[in-house]
Scaffold this motif. Structure first.
Motif, PDB file in Angstrom:
ATOM      1  N   LEU A 302       0.810  -1.214   0.000  1.00 56.57           N
ATOM      2  CA  LEU A 302       0.000   0.000   0.000  1.00 56.57           C
ATOM      3  C   LEU A 302       0.846   1.268   0.000  1.00 56.57           C
ATOM      4  O   LEU A 302       0.449   2.284  -0.564  1.00 56.57           O
ATOM      5  N   ALA A 303       2.011   1.224   0.648  1.00 56.43           N
ATOM      6  CA  ALA A 303       2.880   2.396   0.693  1.00 56.43           C
ATOM      7  C   ALA A 303       4.013   2.302  -0.325  1.00 56.43           C
ATOM      8  O   ALA A 303       4.980   3.062  -0.255  1.00 56.43           O
ATOM      9  N   TYR A 304       3.912   1.370  -1.261  1.00 60.69           N
ATOM     10  CA  TYR A 304       4.856   1.260  -2.375  1.00 60.69           C
ATOM     11  C   TYR A 304       6.306   1.149  -1.918  1.00 60.69           C
ATOM     12  O   TYR A 304       7.220   1.626  -2.586  1.00 60.69           O
ATOM     13  N   GLY A 305       6.522   0.557  -0.764  1.00 57.95           N
ATOM     14  CA  GLY A 305       7.874   0.325  -0.292  1.00 57.95           C
ATOM     15  C   GLY A 305       8.610   1.565   0.155  1.00 57.95           C
ATOM     16  O   GLY A 305       9.821   1.515   0.379  1.00 57.95           O
ATOM     17  N   ARG A 306       7.899   2.668   0.338  1.00 55.90           N
ATOM     18  CA  ARG A 306       8.561   3.920   0.711  1.00 55.90           C
ATOM     19  C   ARG A 306       8.546   4.155   2.224  1.00 55.90           C
ATOM     20  O   ARG A 306       8.714   5.275   2.702  1.00 55.90           O
ATOM     21  N   CYS A 307       8.327   3.099   2.970  1.00 52.03           N
ATOM     22  CA  CYS A 307       8.490   3.140   4.417  1.00 52.03           C
ATOM     23  C   CYS A 307       8.882   1.740   4.870  1.00 52.03           C
ATOM     24  O   CYS A 307       8.815   0.790   4.085  1.00 52.03           O
ATOM     25  N   ILE A 308       9.302   1.619   6.117  1.00 54.85           N
ATOM     26  CA  ILE A 308       9.710   0.319   6.645  1.00 54.85           C
ATOM     27  C   ILE A 308       8.869   0.010   7.880  1.00 54.85           C
ATOM     28  O   ILE A 308       8.500   0.918   8.635  1.00 54.85           O
ATOM     29  N   PRO A 309       8.538  -1.271   8.085  1.00 54.46           N
ATOM     30  CA  PRO A 309       7.728  -1.627   9.256  1.00 54.46           C
ATOM     31  C   PRO A 309       8.426  -1.214  10.551  1.00 54.46           C
ATOM     32  O   PRO A 309       9.648  -1.312  10.677  1.00 54.46           O
ATOM     33  N   ALA A 310       7.636  -0.766  11.502  1.00 54.15           N
ATOM     34  CA  ALA A 310       8.168  -0.331  12.794  1.00 54.15           C
ATOM     35  C   ALA A 310       7.877  -1.375  13.868  1.00 54.15           C
ATOM     36  O   ALA A 310       6.854  -2.049  13.834  1.00 54.15           O
ATOM     37  N   VAL A 311       8.793  -1.475  14.793  1.00 51.85           N
ATOM     38  CA  VAL A 311       8.576  -2.273  16.001  1.00 51.85           C
ATOM     39  C   VAL A 311       8.374  -1.320  17.174  1.00 51.85           C
ATOM     40  O   VAL A 311       7.411  -1.406  17.919  1.00 51.85           O
ATOM     41  N   GLY A 312       9.339  -0.400  17.316  1.00 50.88           N
ATOM     42  CA  GLY A 312       9.266   0.610  18.362  1.00 50.88           C
ATOM     43  C   GLY A 312       9.247   2.002  17.777  1.00 50.88           C
ATOM     44  O   GLY A 312       8.934   2.207  16.601  1.00 50.88           O
ATOM     45  N   ALA A 313       9.615   2.972  18.609  1.00 50.98           N
ATOM     46  CA  ALA A 313       9.515   4.378  18.215  1.00 50.98           C
ATOM     47  C   ALA A 313      10.608   4.820  17.250  1.00 50.98           C
ATOM     48  O   ALA A 313      10.436   5.810  16.532  1.00 50.98           O
ATOM     49  N   PHE A 314      11.731   4.091  17.203  1.00 49.07           N
ATOM     50  CA  PHE A 314      12.887   4.555  16.441  1.00 49.07           C
ATOM     51  C   PHE A 314      13.295   3.533  15.377  1.00 49.07           C
ATOM     52  O   PHE A 314      13.217   2.319  15.612  1.00 49.07           O
ATOM     53  N   PRO A 315      13.755   3.998  14.222  1.00 55.20           N
ATOM     54  CA  PRO A 315      14.160   3.064  13.160  1.00 55.20           C
ATOM     55  C   PRO A 315      15.451   2.335  13.515  1.00 55.20           C
ATOM     56  O   PRO A 315      16.156   2.694  14.463  1.00 55.20           O
ATOM     57  N   GLY A 316      15.781   1.328  12.715  1.00 53.14           N
ATOM     58  CA  GLY A 316      16.934   0.486  12.992  1.00 53.14           C
ATOM     59  C   GLY A 316      18.265   1.198  12.880  1.00 53.14           C
ATOM     60  O   GLY A 316      19.284   0.674  13.338  1.00 53.14           O
ATOM     61  N   SER A 317      18.297   2.400  12.283  1.00 50.89           N
ATOM     62  CA  SER A 317      19.548   3.143  12.176  1.00 50.89           C
ATOM     63  C   SER A 317      20.021   3.651  13.535  1.00 50.89           C
ATOM     64  O   SER A 317      21.183   4.029  13.684  1.00 50.89           O
ATOM     65  N   PHE A 318      19.141   3.666  14.521  1.00 49.55           N
ATOM     66  CA  PHE A 318      19.511   4.055  15.874  1.00 49.55           C
ATOM     67  C   PHE A 318      19.871   2.800  16.673  1.00 49.55           C
ATOM     68  O   PHE A 318      19.236   1.755  16.520  1.00 49.55           O
ATOM     69  N   SER A 319      20.859   2.919  17.547  1.00 44.09           N
ATOM     70  CA  SER A 319      21.271   1.763  18.353  1.00 44.09           C
ATOM     71  C   SER A 319      20.140   1.287  19.259  1.00 44.09           C
ATOM     72  O   SER A 319      20.096   0.121  19.650  1.00 44.09           O
ATOM     73  N   TYR A 320      19.222   2.169  19.599  1.00 46.82           N
ATOM     74  CA  TYR A 320      18.084   1.832  20.450  1.00 46.82           C
ATOM     75  C   TYR A 320      16.804   1.704  19.621  1.00 46.82           C
ATOM     76  O   TYR A 320      15.707   1.868  20.131  1.00 46.82           O
ATOM     77  N   GLY A 321      16.955   1.396  18.324  1.00 44.76           N
ATOM     78  CA  GLY A 321      15.831   1.337  17.410  1.00 44.76           C
ATOM     79  C   GLY A 321      15.174  -0.021  17.325  1.00 44.76           C
ATOM     80  O   GLY A 321      15.225  -0.832  18.260  1.00 44.76           O
ATOM     81  N   ASN A 322      14.565  -0.312  16.153  1.00 47.90           N
ATOM     82  CA  ASN A 322      13.708  -1.486  15.954  1.00 47.90           C
ATOM     83  C   ASN A 322      14.292  -2.791  16.475  1.00 47.90           C
ATOM     84  O   ASN A 322      13.596  -3.597  17.097  1.00 47.90           O
ATOM     85  N   GLU A 323      15.574  -3.030  16.191  1.00 43.47           N
ATOM     86  CA  GLU A 323      16.170  -4.319  16.519  1.00 43.47           C
ATOM     87  C   GLU A 323      16.359  -4.519  18.018  1.00 43.47           C
ATOM     88  O   GLU A 323      16.632  -5.631  18.476  1.00 43.47           O
ATOM     89  N   ALA A 324      16.238  -3.447  18.800  1.00 46.91           N
ATOM     90  CA  ALA A 324      16.514  -3.540  20.238  1.00 46.91           C
ATOM     91  C   ALA A 324      15.281  -3.860  21.068  1.00 46.91           C
ATOM     92  O   ALA A 324      15.402  -4.128  22.265  1.00 46.91           O
ATOM     93  N   VAL A 325      14.090  -3.837  20.442  1.00 52.19           N
ATOM     94  CA  VAL A 325      12.856  -4.066  21.199  1.00 52.19           C
ATOM     95  C   VAL A 325      11.995  -5.105  20.486  1.00 52.19           C
ATOM     96  O   VAL A 325      12.223  -5.430  19.321  1.00 52.19           O
ATOM     97  N   THR A 326      10.995  -5.621  21.204  1.00 51.88           N
ATOM     98  CA  THR A 326      10.095  -6.617  20.620  1.00 51.88           C
ATOM     99  C   THR A 326       8.642  -6.193  20.826  1.00 51.88           C
ATOM    100  O   THR A 326       8.304  -5.539  21.817  1.00 51.88           O
ATOM    101  N   ALA A 327       7.801  -6.567  19.873  1.00 48.75           N
ATOM    102  CA  ALA A 327       6.369  -6.291  19.950  1.00 48.75           C
ATOM    103  C   ALA A 327       5.637  -7.372  19.185  1.00 48.75           C
ATOM    104  O   ALA A 327       6.222  -8.038  18.313  1.00 48.75           O
ATOM    105  N   PRO A 328       4.365  -7.601  19.480  1.00 45.43           N
ATOM    106  CA  PRO A 328       3.615  -8.623  18.743  1.00 45.43           C
ATOM    107  C   PRO A 328       3.576  -8.322  17.252  1.00 45.43           C
ATOM    108  O   PRO A 328       3.413  -7.175  16.840  1.00 45.43           O
ATOM    109  N   GLY A 329       3.754  -9.361  16.432  1.00 41.61           N
ATOM    110  CA  GLY A 329       3.657  -9.213  14.991  1.00 41.61           C
ATOM    111  C   GLY A 329       2.268  -9.554  14.499  1.00 41.61           C
ATOM    112  O   GLY A 329       1.333  -9.761  15.285  1.00 41.61           O
ATOM    113  N   TYR A 330       2.127  -9.617  13.194  1.00 42.01           N
ATOM    114  CA  TYR A 330       0.832  -9.922  12.586  1.00 42.01           C
ATOM    115  C   TYR A 330       0.453 -11.369  12.895  1.00 42.01           C
ATOM    116  O   TYR A 330       1.159 -12.302  12.542  1.00 42.01           O
ATOM    117  N   ASP A 331      -0.646 -11.544  13.597  1.00 38.08           N
ATOM    118  CA  ASP A 331      -1.066 -12.873  14.029  1.00 38.08           C
ATOM    119  C   ASP A 331      -2.581 -12.867  14.232  1.00 38.08           C
ATOM    120  O   ASP A 331      -3.071 -12.765  15.361  1.00 38.08           O
TER     121      ASP A 331
END
Length: 514
Positions: A302-331
């Motif tokens: 829907l967004a034509y690949g011009r955004c990336i899925p989020a887990v937390g408040a910050f993108p993966g480019s930050f050390s405290y970003g997506n990869e550092a936290v967990t949240a429920p996925g699509y289920d």
């Protein structure tokens, strides 16, 4: 699924509107004029006018080249001097800042420490966020040396001084007009001659301290919906745009008449639940809603690949970003199980779950200025129906009134979560600040925010940011959908205007028309 996606796009077109762009007359004189269309300016965003001491209007002052701050952020979101040249922490509560020589306001007054002191005194007197962020007790001015003494240790003060509310303006010249019409005397490459809630007319600052300004006139035009921007760019009514809807990018890609530049940012689409709303006070309902939305599908299709899925408040480019936290996925099956656990089942066979004779209906509040938000609402309406939840969409420019009055179950908005290059901003502004519209309360989270506010060590600040995100994710008080790539599309002969990770600095002295 393809048919469903097509239906979502068609429905969004009806909700978002596709009004024709207003005509823009561009001067054919020798002077260079740039007409810029945006959905990022206006009363709905809280940034109409140019007064940095009012709401979020500092964003407009910085974006359109009228104001500048003591410090700015580079492409890696690291702080560096701008109107200042250096700073030194004398102790935990005292910072001495050296200002740049030779800077004048557009009023003609020299920018010295006394002028900056006057500006910041007014800022902390009237602004809703700056007093808490900066914690200024008093200031001393001597020549080009500004000394700030804080009430308590304020480790992020230099980062906060790069926030748009920190744009330095001449208080002797005053603030002309009110709210959406406010004009100020700044230090930037452009001077505003006319300001309205929908349009700004700028002329170049002939005495700009930063060097030659290439374009003589800039007109910033606000568009109420993103769909009309593409038509305006195609017809030549505007020469550049910020906020083009994602499904219109293919119109300009691989076309030599246009140039596209984009950059990953921390701007995030996220939802906050109204913790005072009976229907979503049940954590199982909140988690089911989160688990019923496929972020990957939304971003990639829907967004034509011009955004990336989020887990937390910050993108993966930050050390405290997506990869550092967990949240429920699509289920979806897991979501149905949670609803059933809370007594929500489909007893009448209408496809929606109910309890005690009441259908599970949520009021989804959003606004049309960013097309992706109503698009997400319609997509969620379809996908949450599959798990038995009825979504009623309130897509309105007046969203702030509804948000402030608590008239929603789920409020979807977008924000730049790390505009100062530091994690503190999101927590002090949204989780435990003025933009906590869901009235989320957690004493442990509040305590951690206070600890973050006073912590100097950068590694510890990152660890606190991870802990805070995980707490609000575990509480299912907020959920995060996507991090955006900021894009600016222009005519091919326009140069010197590029997106920035912090979402500021759009109109600069480097802007040119070849």
């Amino acid at each position: 699924m393809k048919k469903k996606i097509t239906a979502v796009l068609m429905s969004c077109a009806m909700i978002c509107g596709t009004a024709a762009a207003p005509g823009v007359s561009v001067s054919a004189a020798e002077e260079k004029t740039f007409v810029y269309g945006t959905v990022g300016y206006g009363e709905a965003q809280g940034d109409a006018g140019l007064n940095p001491h009012d709401n979020y209007s500092g964003w407009s002052a910085l974006r359109y080249g009228v104001g500048e701050t003591l410090f700015k952020y580079n492409d890696n979101m690291e702080i560096e001097p701008w109107l200042a040249t250096d700073y030194e922490f004398v102790d935990d509560t005292t910072v001495k800042i050296t200002l740049r020589d030779g800077v004048r306001f557009s009023s003609g007054r020299t920018m010295d420490a006394q002028a900056v002191k006057e500006c910041f005194e007014h800022l902390i007197e009237v602004h809703d966020r700056a007093p808490y962020d900066l914690l200024i007790d008093h200031m001393e001015a001597e020549g080009n040396i500004l000394t700030i003494v804080t009430e308590e240790p304020c480790p992020a003060i230099i980062n906060y001084l790069g926030d748009p509310y920190g744009a330095v303006i001449d208080m002797e010249a005053g603030i002309e007009g009110e709210a959406g019409y406010a004009n100020v005397s700044g230090t930037g490459p452009y001077i505003a001659e006319e300001v309205t809630p929908t349009e700004i007319h700028l002329v170049k600052n002939e005495n700009y301290w930063g060097g030659e300004v290439n374009v003589d006139n800039v007109i910033v035009k606000s568009f109420s919906d993103a769909g009309s921007l593409a038509a305006a760019l195609q017809t030549g009514d505007i020469q550049g745009t910020y906020g083009l809807q994602y499904d219109n990018y293919p119109l300009f890609e691989n076309n030599p008449e246009y140039a596209i530049s984009s950059v990953p940012t921390s701007r995030c689409f996220f939802g906050q639940f109204n913790m005072d709303s009976e229907i979503v006070q049940d954590i199982n309902v909140r988690k089911a809603i989160e688990m019923g939305i496929d972020r990957e599908q939304f971003c990639n299709v829907l967004a034509y690949g011009r955004c990336i899925p989020a887990v937390g408040a910050f993108p993966g480019s930050f050390s405290y970003g997506n990869e550092a936290v967990t949240a429920p996925g699509y289920d979806p099956e897991g979501a149905k199980a949670l609803l059933e656990e809370s007594g929500w089942t489909d007893t009448d066979g209408d496809g929606y779950v109910d309890k005690d004779g009441r259908k599970l209906t949520i009021n989804w509040l959003t606004y049309p200025n960013r097309l992706e938000q109503p698009l997400l609402a319609i997509y969620a309406q379809e996908t949450l129906k599959n798990i038995g939840i009825d979504v009623q969409i309130n897509n309105t420019p007046d969203h702030m009134t509804y948000a402030e009055n608590g008239e929603f179950d789920l409020y979807i908005s977008s924000a730049t979560t790390a505009p100062t290059g530091d994690p503190e901003y999101f927590f002090t502004s949204t989780v435990a600040g003025a933009k906590n519209y869901g009235n989320y309360q957690n004493e442990e989270v509040s305590g951690l925010v206070e600890t973050l506010h006073k912590t100097f060590d950068q590694e510890e600040r990152g660890e606190l940011a991870v802990e805070l995100q995980q707490k609000i994710l575990d509480d299912a008080s907020f959920f995060f959908v996507a991090h955006l790539n900021m894009g600016i599309v222009t005519k091919a002969n326009v140069t010197g205007i590029n997106p920035h990770p912090c979402d500021y600095y759009e109109i600069t002295a480097e802007l040119n028309i070849e």
